[in-house]
Each structure stands twice: as C-alpha cells, then as structure tokens.
Design a protein around this motif. Structure first.
Motif, PDB file in Angstrom:
ATOM      1  N   ALA A  95       0.800  -1.231   0.000  1.00  0.00           N
ATOM      2  CA  ALA A  95       0.000   0.000   0.000  1.00  0.00           C
ATOM      3  C   ALA A  95       0.830   1.278   0.000  1.00  0.00           C
ATOM      4  O   ALA A  95       0.319   2.329  -0.381  1.00  0.00           O
ATOM      5  N   CYS A  96       2.065   1.223   0.423  1.00  0.00           N
ATOM      6  CA  CYS A  96       2.821   2.467   0.637  1.00  0.00           C
ATOM      7  C   CYS A  96       4.132   2.523  -0.137  1.00  0.00           C
ATOM      8  O   CYS A  96       4.617   3.608  -0.445  1.00  0.00           O
ATOM      9  N   ARG A  97       4.720   1.383  -0.418  1.00  0.00           N
ATOM     10  CA  ARG A  97       6.092   1.390  -0.902  1.00  0.00           C
ATOM     11  C   ARG A  97       6.266   1.942  -2.307  1.00  0.00           C
ATOM     12  O   ARG A  97       7.369   2.310  -2.697  1.00  0.00           O
ATOM     13  N   THR A  98       5.183   1.990  -3.063  1.00  0.00           N
ATOM     14  CA  THR A  98       5.281   2.655  -4.370  1.00  0.00           C
ATOM     15  C   THR A  98       5.827   4.067  -4.184  1.00  0.00           C
ATOM     16  O   THR A  98       6.532   4.582  -5.045  1.00  0.00           O
ATOM     17  N   CYS A  99       5.481   4.692  -3.084  1.00  0.00           N
ATOM     18  CA  CYS A  99       5.817   6.105  -2.891  1.00  0.00           C
ATOM     19  C   CYS A  99       6.755   6.356  -1.710  1.00  0.00           C
ATOM     20  O   CYS A  99       7.333   7.433  -1.617  1.00  0.00           O
ATOM     21  N   HIS A 100       6.842   5.415  -0.767  1.00  0.00           N
ATOM     22  CA  HIS A 100       7.610   5.658   0.459  1.00  0.00           C
ATOM     23  C   HIS A 100       8.647   4.569   0.705  1.00  0.00           C
ATOM     24  O   HIS A 100       8.398   3.400   0.448  1.00  0.00           O
ATOM     25  N   SER A 101       9.774   5.000   1.280  1.00  0.00           N
ATOM     26  CA  SER A 101      10.767   4.068   1.807  1.00  0.00           C
ATOM     27  C   SER A 101      10.824   4.269   3.319  1.00  0.00           C
ATOM     28  O   SER A 101      10.455   5.331   3.821  1.00  0.00           O
ATOM     29  N   ASN A 135       8.892  18.661  -1.150  1.00  0.00           N
ATOM     30  CA  ASN A 135       7.926  19.746  -1.306  1.00  0.00           C
ATOM     31  C   ASN A 135       6.614  19.327  -0.680  1.00  0.00           C
ATOM     32  O   ASN A 135       5.766  18.756  -1.329  1.00  0.00           O
ATOM     33  N   TYR A 136       6.486  19.625   0.583  1.00  0.00           N
ATOM     34  CA  TYR A 136       5.247  19.247   1.261  1.00  0.00           C
ATOM     35  C   TYR A 136       4.118  20.198   0.870  1.00  0.00           C
ATOM     36  O   TYR A 136       4.350  21.374   0.571  1.00  0.00           O
ATOM     37  N   SER A 137       2.915  19.684   0.953  1.00  0.00           N
ATOM     38  CA  SER A 137       1.745  20.559   0.840  1.00  0.00           C
ATOM     39  C   SER A 137       1.651  21.367   2.134  1.00  0.00           C
ATOM     40  O   SER A 137       2.214  20.978   3.162  1.00  0.00           O
ATOM     41  N   SER A 138       0.919  22.463   2.100  1.00  0.00           N
ATOM     42  CA  SER A 138       0.797  23.265   3.326  1.00  0.00           C
ATOM     43  C   SER A 138       0.020  22.501   4.399  1.00  0.00           C
ATOM     44  O   SER A 138       0.119  22.811   5.583  1.00  0.00           O
ATOM     45  N   HIS A 160      -3.830  17.618   1.629  1.00  0.00           N
ATOM     46  CA  HIS A 160      -2.551  16.898   1.511  1.00  0.00           C
ATOM     47  C   HIS A 160      -2.304  16.489   0.061  1.00  0.00           C
ATOM     48  O   HIS A 160      -3.237  16.452  -0.751  1.00  0.00           O
ATOM     49  N   GLY A 161      -1.048  16.123  -0.204  1.00  0.00           N
ATOM     50  CA  GLY A 161      -0.722  15.757  -1.582  1.00  0.00           C
ATOM     51  C   GLY A 161      -0.475  14.285  -1.779  1.00  0.00           C
ATOM     52  O   GLY A 161       0.245  13.881  -2.684  1.00  0.00           O
ATOM     53  N   MET A 162      -1.057  13.448  -0.918  1.00  0.00           N
ATOM     54  CA  MET A 162      -0.796  12.011  -0.992  1.00  0.00           C
ATOM     55  C   MET A 162      -1.828  11.332  -1.889  1.00  0.00           C
ATOM     56  O   MET A 162      -2.559  10.446  -1.477  1.00  0.00           O
ATOM     57  N   LYS A 163      -1.896  11.769  -3.112  1.00  0.00           N
ATOM     58  CA  LYS A 163      -2.892  11.259  -4.048  1.00  0.00           C
ATOM     59  C   LYS A 163      -2.244  10.218  -4.960  1.00  0.00           C
ATOM     60  O   LYS A 163      -1.066  10.370  -5.285  1.00  0.00           O
TER      61      LYS A 163
HETATM   62  C1  HEC Z   1       0.675   7.607  -4.382  1.00  0.00           C
HETATM   63  C2  HEC Z   1       1.827   7.791  -3.541  1.00  0.00           C
HETATM   64  C3  HEC Z   1       1.662   7.522  -2.064  1.00  0.00           C
HETATM   65  C4  HEC Z   1       1.176   6.399  -1.439  1.00  0.00           C
HETATM   66  C5  HEC Z   1       0.633   5.132  -2.087  1.00  0.00           C
HETATM   67  C6  HEC Z   1       1.297   6.649  -0.009  1.00  0.00           C
HETATM   68  N1  HEC Z   1       1.829   7.890   0.211  1.00  0.00           N
HETATM   69 FE1  HEC Z   1       2.201   8.761   2.013  1.00  0.00          FE
HETATM   70  N2  HEC Z   1       2.771  10.475   1.091  1.00  0.00           N
HETATM   71  C7  HEC Z   1       2.865  10.669  -0.271  1.00  0.00           C
HETATM   72  C8  HEC Z   1       3.209  12.069  -0.551  1.00  0.00           C
HETATM   73  C9  HEC Z   1       3.398  12.695  -1.934  1.00  0.00           C
HETATM   74  C10 HEC Z   1       3.325  12.698   0.708  1.00  0.00           C
HETATM   75  C11 HEC Z   1       3.559  14.178   0.993  1.00  0.00           C
HETATM   76  C12 HEC Z   1       2.137  14.767   1.005  1.00  0.00           C
HETATM   77  C13 HEC Z   1       2.024  16.237   1.325  1.00  0.00           C
HETATM   78  O1  HEC Z   1       3.015  16.960   1.388  1.00  0.00           O
HETATM   79  O2  HEC Z   1       0.865  16.678   1.514  1.00  0.00           O
HETATM   80  C14 HEC Z   1       3.056  11.665   1.723  1.00  0.00           C
HETATM   81  C15 HEC Z   1       3.103  11.879   3.086  1.00  0.00           C
HETATM   82  C16 HEC Z   1       2.947  10.903   4.050  1.00  0.00           C
HETATM   83  C17 HEC Z   1       3.127  11.101   5.458  1.00  0.00           C
HETATM   84  C18 HEC Z   1       3.582  12.408   6.126  1.00  0.00           C
HETATM   85  C19 HEC Z   1       5.113  12.363   6.194  1.00  0.00           C
HETATM   86  C20 HEC Z   1       5.770  13.603   6.740  1.00  0.00           C
HETATM   87  O3  HEC Z   1       7.014  13.626   6.800  1.00  0.00           O
HETATM   88  O4  HEC Z   1       5.065  14.548   7.119  1.00  0.00           O
HETATM   89  C21 HEC Z   1       2.877   9.912   6.066  1.00  0.00           C
HETATM   90  C22 HEC Z   1       2.907   9.619   7.556  1.00  0.00           C
HETATM   91  C23 HEC Z   1       2.534   8.964   5.031  1.00  0.00           C
HETATM   92  N3  HEC Z   1       2.580   9.601   3.814  1.00  0.00           N
HETATM   93  C24 HEC Z   1       2.221   7.638   5.266  1.00  0.00           C
HETATM   94  C25 HEC Z   1       1.828   6.747   4.263  1.00  0.00           C
HETATM   95  C26 HEC Z   1       1.486   5.376   4.522  1.00  0.00           C
HETATM   96  C27 HEC Z   1       1.579   4.690   5.875  1.00  0.00           C
HETATM   97  C28 HEC Z   1       1.098   4.843   3.322  1.00  0.00           C
HETATM   98  C29 HEC Z   1       0.569   3.445   3.050  1.00  0.00           C
HETATM   99  C30 HEC Z   1      -0.513   2.993   3.902  1.00  0.00           C
HETATM  100  C31 HEC Z   1       1.229   5.876   2.325  1.00  0.00           C
HETATM  101  N4  HEC Z   1       1.678   7.025   2.925  1.00  0.00           N
HETATM  102  C32 HEC Z   1       0.941   5.727   0.964  1.00  0.00           C
HETATM  103  C33 HEC Z   1       2.624   9.712  -1.243  1.00  0.00           C
HETATM  104  C34 HEC Z   1       2.070   8.462  -1.022  1.00  0.00           C
END
Ligand code: HEC
Length: 129
Positions: A40-46, A73-76, A104-107
């Motif tokens: 669920a997350c690793r496509t975008c996060h390490s 570049n975080y969203s506000s 947020h930009g986690m789309k």
């Molecule tokens: C499609 C890509 C994508 C997926 C899938 C995704 N994320 Fe993210 N995530 C992002 C992005 C881009 C940001 C920065 C968003 C912003 O600045 O508003 C973020 C931000 C976050 C943050 C805030 C980190 C910080 O330093 O403030 C957390 C916590 C997080 N994600 C957790 C998760 C978890 C847990 C999952 C899986 C369950 C997940 N994300 C799935 C792209 C993704």
C-alpha cells in the motif's frame, strides 16, 4: 492420565508459553505490516533514513512532526509540523488522510479501512529498520 489432569496439564503448558506468544505476536504484526506496507505504501515511500521518493521517508515517522524531511515539497497541509504523527493521528491519517490533513498531496492514496491492517502497518513503522 485422567481427562481432568490432561486438561490441567494443557492449561499449564499454555500459561507457560504465553509470554513467548505475546512477544511473537508483536513481531508477527510488524511482519504482516511490512507486507501491507509493501503493497500500500512502498510505491511512494521508503522506510530508509533520508530516502525520499515521491513521498517522504517514513523512517522514524511515529512521534515525528509532519513536514520534517528536507528536500520534500510538502503541501501546506503537512509542512512545518502542521500535524504530529503520534500513533492515534497516524492511524487516522492512514485511514483517511483528508480527515487529518485536508489538502494533503498524498494522491491517489485512498486510505485503509481495516483497523487491524492499520495497526500492523504502524507496528512495522515503529519497528527498527
Ligand atoms: C501515491 C503515492 C503515495 C502512497 C501510495 C502513499 N503515500 Fe504517504 N505520502 C505521499 C506524498 C506525496 C506525501 C507528501 C504529502 C504532502 O506533502 O501533503 C506523503 C506523506 C505521508 C506522510 C507524512 C510524512 C511527513 O514527513 O510529514 C505519512 C505519515 C505517510 N505519507 C504515510 C503513508 C502510509 C503509511 C502509506 C501506506 C498505507 C502511504 N503514505 C501511501 C505519497 C504516497
């Protein structure tokens, strides 16, 4: 051996193995969480320190203020510690990011409905990486 002593013996064996089982289950949750994270997350996060991809590194995220990684570049909605990711907040964020950080930009991440799955992911994020 009578039935009754057999039952007592079984109960004693279970009681003895309980502490080990509890330790193992926390580890199991982190193991399961790793699989869920990978899906669920690793496509975008390490979870490696400083390893920012499309999303910021989640190394040490539990307890950390949002927006703390450099060169992201975080969203506000998340920049400059707008949110603190204690376990309860992180849980809500993973369930429905809009509820915690509207804009947020986690789309297009849509959230994880299952409380068990979220708990396992958080157990994994808390485990040393
Ligand atoms: C499609 C890509 C994508 C997926 C899938 C995704 N994320 Fe993210 N995530 C992002 C992005 C881009 C940001 C920065 C968003 C912003 O600045 O508003 C973020 C931000 C976050 C943050 C805030 C980190 C910080 O330093 O403030 C957390 C916590 C997080 N994600 C957790 C998760 C978890 C847990 C999952 C899986 C369950 C997940 N994300 C799935 C792209 C993704």
């Amino acid at each position: 051996m009578t039935m009754r002593s057999r039952i007592l013996l079984t109960a004693a064996v279970c009681a003895l193995s309980l502490p080990a089982a509890v330790g193992a289950s926390a580890q199991d949750a982190a193991e399961e969480g790793k699989l869920l994270f990978n899906n669920a997350c690793r496509t975008c996060h390490s979870v490696n320190e400083g390893d920012n991809r499309l999303g910021p590194s989640l190394h040490g995220i539990v307890g950390r203020p949002s927006g703390a990684m450099e060169r992201v570049n975080y969203s506000s909605a998340l920049a400059n510690g707008a949110v603190t990711f204690d376990e309860a907040t992180l849980d809500r964020f993973i369930e429905n990011p809009d509820a915690v950080a509207s804009g947020h930009g986690m789309k297009p991440f849509g959230g994880i409905r299952s409380p068990e799955e979220r708990a396992a992911i958080i157990a994994f994020l808390k485990s040393p990486s």
